[in-house]
Design an enzyme around this catalytic site. Sequence first.
Site, mmCIF file in Angstrom:
data_model
loop_
_atom_site.group_PDB
_atom_site.id
_atom_site.type_symbol
_atom_site.label_atom_id
_atom_site.label_comp_id
_atom_site.label_asym_id
_atom_site.label_seq_id
_atom_site.Cartn_x
_atom_site.Cartn_y
_atom_site.Cartn_z
ATOM 1 N N LYS A 58 0.827 -1.204 0.000
ATOM 2 C CA LYS A 58 0.000 0.000 0.000
ATOM 3 C C LYS A 58 0.857 1.248 0.000
ATOM 4 O O LYS A 58 0.551 2.239 -0.685
ATOM 5 C CB LYS A 58 -0.935 -0.017 1.207
ATOM 6 C CG LYS A 58 -2.043 -1.058 1.093
ATOM 7 C CD LYS A 58 -2.766 -1.281 2.405
ATOM 8 C CE LYS A 58 -3.796 -2.400 2.286
ATOM 9 N NZ LYS A 58 -4.409 -2.752 3.580
ATOM 10 N N GLN A 102 -3.981 -1.260 10.015
ATOM 11 C CA GLN A 102 -3.923 -2.588 9.418
ATOM 12 C C GLN A 102 -4.502 -3.638 10.373
ATOM 13 O O GLN A 102 -4.142 -3.705 11.529
ATOM 14 C CB GLN A 102 -2.467 -2.947 9.069
ATOM 15 C CG GLN A 102 -2.292 -4.296 8.408
ATOM 16 C CD GLN A 102 -2.983 -4.390 7.056
ATOM 17 O OE1 GLN A 102 -2.952 -3.456 6.252
ATOM 18 N NE2 GLN A 102 -3.609 -5.524 6.791
ATOM 19 N N ASP A 125 -10.450 4.146 4.890
ATOM 20 C CA ASP A 125 -10.613 2.706 4.736
ATOM 21 C C ASP A 125 -12.053 2.279 5.042
ATOM 22 O O ASP A 125 -12.406 1.118 4.907
ATOM 23 C CB ASP A 125 -9.634 1.975 5.664
ATOM 24 C CG ASP A 125 -9.330 0.552 5.200
ATOM 25 O OD1 ASP A 125 -9.474 0.278 3.997
ATOM 26 O OD2 ASP A 125 -8.953 -0.278 6.045
#
Length: 286
Positions: A58, A102, A125
Amino acid sequence: MPQTQTARLMDGTGLARQIVETTSATAADILRRTGQRPCLATVLVGEDPASVTYVRMKRARCEKAGIESRHVALPASIGTEELVATITGLSQDPTVHGILLQHPVGPHIDERAAFEAIAPAKDVDGVTMHSFAAMGFGLPGFVSCTPGGIMRLLDAYDVDLTGKHAVVVGRSAILGKPAGMLLLGRDATVTYCHSRTADLTSIVRQADVLIAAVGKPRFISGADIKPGAVVIDAGYNAGNVGDVDFDSALERASLITPVPGGVGPMTIAVLLAQTVDAATRQLGLG
């Protein structure tokens, strides 16, 4: 006997490339106008090999797209309070426009509390309760990246969802549940299923649009797919295998995503696009 057909592949890699090109151009325009690059902060707890790989990928994609990547590496031993404090600090930092925590963070941490420390304006996200509610009500906000990528794929291939029966196999908070909400918002009739659904195959056979997101390799057989259905395989298992038995599904579906090269690239593309959108709003440019 019905004629055997071969499904058309939905090229997530190519569509993701187009999205990233547009995103890169917008990021460059933001830099020209403000002197700032859009910034995505990635927070990684511990050193899980898969998580390390995902974050590295990413970050590389960010840099390629002209987005600043600020990495925050934290020890696996960190507690909920410290993690929440770290994310709160990023939420309050005006030079950070998006935040990615994450998953997973470790069983000793209250992951939901950590997610909720992300300011809604920076939740690129789409993991907070605020983002889920906004998505469910059709209000402005950020969608979960994988479901958002799925919707863009369906749009790119002119899949009309109105009145269609969409079956979502999977109920995770960041994939299955939001995917169903987005489909419902587009006038599809949605059925949620999961690995414990009774007589799952009979429900799958009714699907005009099938979203497989259960995390089990080849869990859905091609024989159980309605002829002409659109199949989105959001699973990714060891050996580059999805949740749908791809070869047999090819003979039944009209459109299908490959694994890899379907949903995966779209997830990262949406993350980058939403980071640049967040920067645009926070910098007062749109």
